[in-house]
Design a protein around this motif. Structure first.
Motif, PDB file in Angstrom:
ATOM      1  N   ARG A   2       0.671  -1.318   0.023  1.00 11.19           N
ATOM      2  CA  ARG A   2       0.169   0.188  -0.123  1.00 11.19           C
ATOM      3  C   ARG A   2       0.957   1.202   0.138  1.00 11.19           C
ATOM      4  O   ARG A   2       2.065   1.173   0.536  1.00 11.19           O
ATOM      5  CB  ARG A   2      -0.808  -0.078   1.307  1.00 11.19           C
ATOM      6  CG  ARG A   2      -2.096  -1.154   1.280  1.00 11.19           C
ATOM      7  CD  ARG A   2      -3.190  -0.692   2.128  1.00 11.19           C
ATOM      8  NE  ARG A   2      -3.765  -1.796   2.690  1.00 11.19           N
ATOM      9  CZ  ARG A   2      -4.667  -1.842   3.716  1.00 11.19           C
ATOM     10  NH1 ARG A   2      -4.846  -0.983   4.324  1.00 11.19           N
ATOM     11  NH2 ARG A   2      -5.467  -2.955   3.698  1.00 11.19           N
ATOM     12  N   LEU A   8      -5.218  11.019   0.373  1.00 14.31           N
ATOM     13  CA  LEU A   8      -6.110  10.102   0.560  1.00 14.31           C
ATOM     14  C   LEU A   8      -6.095   9.110   1.293  1.00 14.31           C
ATOM     15  O   LEU A   8      -6.729   8.053   1.526  1.00 14.31           O
ATOM     16  CB  LEU A   8      -6.548   9.565  -1.067  1.00 14.31           C
ATOM     17  CG  LEU A   8      -7.146  10.641  -2.026  1.00 14.31           C
ATOM     18  CD1 LEU A   8      -7.038   9.993  -3.410  1.00 14.31           C
ATOM     19  CD2 LEU A   8      -8.377  10.902  -1.547  1.00 14.31           C
ATOM     20  N   ARG A  11      -3.522   3.562   0.101  1.00 13.31           N
ATOM     21  CA  ARG A  11      -4.069   3.171  -1.138  1.00 13.31           C
ATOM     22  C   ARG A  11      -3.694   2.029  -1.509  1.00 13.31           C
ATOM     23  O   ARG A  11      -2.269   1.764  -1.643  1.00 13.31           O
ATOM     24  CB  ARG A  11      -4.278   4.224  -2.081  1.00 13.31           C
ATOM     25  CG  ARG A  11      -5.024   5.542  -1.768  1.00 13.31           C
ATOM     26  CD  ARG A  11      -6.485   5.188  -1.174  1.00 13.31           C
ATOM     27  NE  ARG A  11      -7.445   5.020  -2.496  1.00 13.31           N
ATOM     28  CZ  ARG A  11      -8.405   5.762  -2.904  1.00 13.31           C
ATOM     29  NH1 ARG A  11      -8.712   6.875  -1.999  1.00 13.31           N
ATOM     30  NH2 ARG A  11      -9.064   5.551  -3.651  1.00 13.31           N
ATOM     31  N   ASP A  12      -4.326   1.149  -2.160  1.00 10.80           N
ATOM     32  CA  ASP A  12      -3.743  -0.289  -2.633  1.00 10.80           C
ATOM     33  C   ASP A  12      -2.895  -0.070  -4.009  1.00 10.80           C
ATOM     34  O   ASP A  12      -3.286   0.671  -4.838  1.00 10.80           O
ATOM     35  CB  ASP A  12      -5.003  -1.094  -3.009  1.00 10.80           C
ATOM     36  CG  ASP A  12      -4.383  -2.484  -3.366  1.00 10.80           C
ATOM     37  OD1 ASP A  12      -4.577  -3.457  -2.269  1.00 10.80           O
ATOM     38  OD2 ASP A  12      -3.986  -2.829  -4.318  1.00 10.80           O
ATOM     39  N   ARG A  14      -2.926  -1.601  -6.558  1.00 11.27           N
ATOM     40  CA  ARG A  14      -3.488  -1.895  -7.704  1.00 11.27           C
ATOM     41  C   ARG A  14      -4.037  -0.560  -8.285  1.00 11.27           C
ATOM     42  O   ARG A  14      -4.221  -0.508  -9.709  1.00 11.27           O
ATOM     43  CB  ARG A  14      -4.637  -2.828  -7.737  1.00 11.27           C
ATOM     44  CG  ARG A  14      -4.014  -4.399  -7.493  1.00 11.27           C
ATOM     45  CD  ARG A  14      -5.045  -5.355  -7.065  1.00 11.27           C
ATOM     46  NE  ARG A  14      -5.372  -5.090  -5.829  1.00 11.27           N
ATOM     47  CZ  ARG A  14      -6.318  -5.779  -5.207  1.00 11.27           C
ATOM     48  NH1 ARG A  14      -7.058  -6.535  -5.829  1.00 11.27           N
ATOM     49  NH2 ARG A  14      -6.417  -5.813  -3.799  1.00 11.27           N
ATOM     50  N   GLU A  15      -4.027   0.445  -7.717  1.00 14.56           N
ATOM     51  CA  GLU A  15      -4.607   1.783  -8.176  1.00 14.56           C
ATOM     52  C   GLU A  15      -3.584   2.721  -8.765  1.00 14.56           C
ATOM     53  O   GLU A  15      -3.907   3.586  -9.511  1.00 14.56           O
ATOM     54  CB  GLU A  15      -5.336   2.746  -7.058  1.00 14.56           C
ATOM     55  CG  GLU A  15      -6.376   2.020  -6.409  1.00 14.56           C
ATOM     56  CD  GLU A  15      -7.038   2.957  -5.324  1.00 14.56           C
ATOM     57  OE1 GLU A  15      -6.569   3.845  -4.978  1.00 14.56           O
ATOM     58  OE2 GLU A  15      -8.211   2.636  -4.619  1.00 14.56           O
ATOM     59  N   TYR A  61      -5.779   4.928 -11.072  1.00 12.66           N
ATOM     60  CA  TYR A  61      -7.157   4.730 -10.765  1.00 12.66           C
ATOM     61  C   TYR A  61      -7.594   5.313  -9.620  1.00 12.66           C
ATOM     62  O   TYR A  61      -8.334   4.619  -8.617  1.00 12.66           O
ATOM     63  CB  TYR A  61      -7.263   2.926 -10.807  1.00 12.66           C
ATOM     64  CG  TYR A  61      -6.924   2.338 -12.063  1.00 12.66           C
ATOM     65  CD1 TYR A  61      -8.252   2.522 -13.124  1.00 12.66           C
ATOM     66  CD2 TYR A  61      -5.805   1.917 -12.504  1.00 12.66           C
ATOM     67  CE1 TYR A  61      -7.956   1.683 -14.446  1.00 12.66           C
ATOM     68  CE2 TYR A  61      -5.750   1.071 -13.885  1.00 12.66           C
ATOM     69  CZ  TYR A  61      -6.762   1.314 -14.765  1.00 12.66           C
ATOM     70  OH  TYR A  61      -6.533   0.719 -15.943  1.00 12.66           O
ATOM     71  N   GLY A  62      -7.195   6.558  -9.352  1.00 16.23           N
ATOM     72  CA  GLY A  62      -7.452   7.091  -8.133  1.00 16.23           C
ATOM     73  C   GLY A  62      -7.757   8.563  -8.581  1.00 16.23           C
ATOM     74  O   GLY A  62      -8.581   8.842  -9.494  1.00 16.23           O
TER      75      GLY A  62
END
Lengths: 95, 189
Positions: A2, A8, A11-12, A14-15, A61-62
């Motif tokens: 992460r 934010l 966040r993972d 993958r984003e 992807y964020g």
């Protein structure tokens, strides 16, 4: 894995997508011939440290922000993350 | 003049919004959501803009709306928001927003770019656990996170403890719908 996004929170992975060395922010001007060596180094030459590495990650992807993430390449431990914009401004860039 | 009495289609390609139920959960398409992106240009004041719009412009990871529910904004980046106009998909919402916002901003029409879906159910936690990598704890009423859902970037706007709106790419509406349908099926197994 992460990444602690400065706005934010955690966040993972993958984003995000990875670009490379954070030194890419400091693009040399290379308008004169003698600057070409600096530009060549900027484009092609990379350090490959075993240890702490500052690198550019994109929160695709964020919120689509660019981050400068400090990571230990031996352990993948994330030591910090800043907005690339803040890093550039602190380095004296106008944006 | 040609006959222009055309039938509008929803993002999923039907004449009426799709709804389905999965146990105690329901999934419905929100076909009438008008959308426009709003970006404050460099050096502008977000407070002054919020005052002109009569709308609180939320910070990172949040959405905020007016009391009457006619206008809301989702944070999408520093000084950037996606403004929602419920029930006004057929109107020129970008033009309306531009008139209200005045100068110093950039606005683009987004109504057709997104497909919006609504999940209602007893608890969102089991849904979020199966939906994607977002931390379910981070999704509370008032939050709006853009994250990845089945390889698609989607905004998850949590409206209440029992309601989650998902805004995904309109060009991939059926894929987003499939992802949500699959998730809800797994929740009620």
């Amino acid at each position: 894995m992460r990444i602690p996004h400065p706005l934010l929170g955690l966040r993972d992975l993958r984003e995000f997508t990875y670009l490379g060395d954070a030194a890419l922010i400091d693009r040399p001007e290379a308008t004169a011939d003698e600057d070409k060596a600096a530009l060549n180094a900027h484009v092609f030459l990379r350090d490959n440290p075993a240890g702490t590495h500052r690198e550019l990650w994109y929160h695709e992807y964020g919120d689509r922000s660019w981050l400068v993430v400090t990571r230990d390449t031996r352990t993948h431990e994330i030591l910090g993350a800043e907005l690339a914009r803040d890093v550039a401004l602190a380095a004296g860039r106008d944006r | 003049m040609a006959d222009t009495a055309l039938t509008p289609l929803t993002a999923l390609g039907h004449t009426a919004p799709m709804t389905s139920t999965f146990g105690a959960y329901s999934l419905s398409e929100i076909a009438d959501l008008g959308l426009a992106s709003l970006a404050l240009r460099r050096g502008g004041s977000a407070e002054a803009l919020a005052e002109r719009l009569g709308l609180a412009l939320p910070g990172p990871g949040l959405w905020a709306g007016t009391q009457d529910g006619t206008l809301s904004a989702i944070w999408t980046g520093p000084d950037q928001w996606l403004v929602e106009f419920p029930g006004r998909a057929c109107e020129d919402v970008a033009g309306d927003l531009a008139a209200r916002a005045g100068s110093g901003v950039s606005i683009t029409e987004q109504t057709g770019a997104f497909a919006a879906f609504r999940i209602d159910g007893p608890s969102l936690e089991p849904v979020l656990e199966r939906l994607g990598p977002i931390d379910p704890v981070a999704v509370r009423p008032g939050t709006a996170h853009r994250t990845i859902v089945h390889h698609l970037g989607c905004i998850l706007a949590c409206r209440s403890e029992n309601r989650l709106d998902v805004l995904g790419p309109g060009s991939a509406a059926a894929f987003v719908h499939h992802a949500l349908e699959l998730t809800l099926r797994r929740v009620v197994v």
